[in-house]
Design a protein around this motif. Structure first.
Motif, PDB file in Angstrom:
ATOM      1  N   HIS A  19      22.427 130.908  27.450  1.00  0.00           N
ATOM      2  CA  HIS A  19      21.178 130.422  26.492  1.00  0.00           C
ATOM      3  C   HIS A  19      21.804 130.617  25.152  1.00  0.00           C
ATOM      4  O   HIS A  19      22.226 131.463  24.597  1.00  0.00           O
ATOM      5  N   ASN A  20      21.932 129.314  24.354  1.00  0.00           N
ATOM      6  CA  ASN A  20      21.735 129.489  22.944  1.00  0.00           C
ATOM      7  C   ASN A  20      20.556 129.339  22.183  1.00  0.00           C
ATOM      8  O   ASN A  20      19.521 128.442  22.433  1.00  0.00           O
ATOM      9  N   VAL A  21      20.462 130.083  20.875  1.00  0.00           N
ATOM     10  CA  VAL A  21      19.152 130.170  20.137  1.00  0.00           C
ATOM     11  C   VAL A  21      19.929 129.917  18.640  1.00  0.00           C
ATOM     12  O   VAL A  21      20.605 130.882  18.211  1.00  0.00           O
ATOM     13  N   THR A  32      15.484 125.153  13.973  1.00  0.00           N
ATOM     14  CA  THR A  32      15.483 126.085  15.171  1.00  0.00           C
ATOM     15  C   THR A  32      16.143 125.207  16.207  1.00  0.00           C
ATOM     16  O   THR A  32      15.046 124.148  16.845  1.00  0.00           O
ATOM     17  N   GLN A  34      17.070 125.501  20.734  1.00  0.00           N
ATOM     18  CA  GLN A  34      17.248 126.367  21.788  1.00  0.00           C
ATOM     19  C   GLN A  34      17.875 125.562  22.985  1.00  0.00           C
ATOM     20  O   GLN A  34      17.090 124.646  23.020  1.00  0.00           O
ATOM     21  N   ARG A  35      18.921 126.168  23.398  1.00  0.00           N
ATOM     22  CA  ARG A  35      19.519 125.413  24.672  1.00  0.00           C
ATOM     23  C   ARG A  35      19.229 126.244  25.779  1.00  0.00           C
ATOM     24  O   ARG A  35      19.491 127.523  25.904  1.00  0.00           O
ATOM     25  N   HIS A  36      19.084 125.061  26.944  1.00  0.00           N
ATOM     26  CA  HIS A  36      18.716 125.971  28.238  1.00  0.00           C
ATOM     27  C   HIS A  36      19.890 125.179  29.175  1.00  0.00           C
ATOM     28  O   HIS A  36      19.657 123.882  29.606  1.00  0.00           O
ATOM     29  N   SER A  47      16.930 121.052  25.925  1.00  0.00           N
ATOM     30  CA  SER A  47      17.049 121.791  24.615  1.00  0.00           C
ATOM     31  C   SER A  47      15.627 121.465  23.749  1.00  0.00           C
ATOM     32  O   SER A  47      15.192 120.566  24.310  1.00  0.00           O
TER      33      SER A  47
END
Length: 313
Positions: A19-21, A32, A34-36, A47
């Motif tokens: 996961h990327n934030v 901001t 956020q990737r799932h 995202s």
């Protein structure tokens, strides 16, 4: 599109499974992201992006992702106009499916707080989903090459509402519910291509359908009727409803009910008293409102609110 302030933001949209934030600040814009990644076997990743601006602002998002994917977006708050790196433009009201030849885009925001949901899948995964010959309407999407593919299409209200419900669920199954909603959204757009490889309404009719939908959303408490909007646009109600069905996959009157329900649910979740909501949306009594709400959701308003609160804990 690029008039006014432009804040460049570089964002690496890699293909890793973690996961990327990411948070970025550029000029007056705070982003901001956020990737799932798709870890449930579906191949779909999703995202959440949030842009806070002093508005209006333009934000250039650069990406190093390759071009072998297709994506769509859903506005959760605010709104935008977008111009891909290749020059192709699209509106937040009908993003449809997009396979960019070059990753990256310029977004123009009018509101100060904007939230966007994105669903993405690789072209190879789309091909695998069909498990055999790919329908004719899907082939142009999968051909790749140096040209951007974009088929504009609005998302039905019930799919957006299902996504909003999934995003508000903080239970252990919440992310799986969001992933399922993302798959449904992509599936809707792909199925639309299977059913109509070429559009069966004129661009003007499609534009009128999107304008009609915008009028519904502007005033969900007392929305205009199909006949009133058709008269305003100078077309027959039958023609407008047909274009609306093609554009949104649902009749105008059914969509009207869903838009009102979404607005009612939002008002209740914001803490507006049930009696006030009933009056605001034109019900003669709380009893009549509660009966209608139960028919829509299966629960009376107070019990529905309790259920929503429990899902967030």
């Amino acid at each position: 599109m690029s008039n006014g302030r432009v804040s460049p933001i570089e964002l690496y949209l890699g293909s890793g499974r973690a996961h990327n934030v990411v948070q970025r600040q550029a000029g007056t814009v705070e982003m901001t992201w956020q990737r799932h990644p798709g870890t449930d076997g579906s191949g779909v990743s999703w995202s959440l992006s949030r842009f806070r601006t002093s508005g209006p602002d333009s934000v250039e998002v650069a990406s190093s992702r390759n071009s072998g994917f297709v994506f769509t977006q859903v506005v959760l708050k605010g709104g935008f106009q977008a111009e891909l790196a290749c020059g192709r433009r699209y509106q937040d009201s009908a993003p449809g499916l997009i396979r960019p030849s070059v990753s990256g885009a310029l977004y123009r925001f009018g509101a100060g707080d904007n939230a966007i949901f994105g669903a993405l899948v690789s072209l190879e995964t789309v091909k695998d989903w069909f498990g055999g010959p790919v329908p004719k309407g899907i082939r142009p999407l999968l051909e790749g090459g140096s040209n951007t593919y974009h088929r504009a299409r609005a998302l039905p209200v019930h799919l957006r509402q299902a996504l909003m419900t999934a995003l508000s669920n903080n239970s252990p199954l919440g992310r799986r519910m969001v992933s399922a909603a993302a798959q449904q959204i992509l599936g809707f757009h792909l199925q639309s291509l299977c059913e109509d490889g070429v559009p069966n309404v004129t661009p003007l009719a499609g534009s009128l359908a999107r304008d009609a939908h915008a009028l519904l959303q502007e005033c969900p408490e007392d929305p205009p009727s199909l006949a009133e909007i058709a008269n305003q646009f100078g077309v027959s109600p039958r023609r407008l409803d047909r274009a609306y069905r093609v554009e949104f996959g649902i009749s105008f009157n059914r969509s009207l009910q869903q838009v009102r329900l979404a607005a009612i649910c939002a008002a209740l979740q914001e803490g507006m008293p049930i009696k006030v909501v009933a009056h605001r949306f034109g019900y003669s009594s709380v009893s009549n409102f509660s009966s209608a709400f139960r028919r829509w959701t299966g629960l009376p308003p107070r019990q529905w609110l309790e259920r929503q609160a429990a899902s967030r804990t």
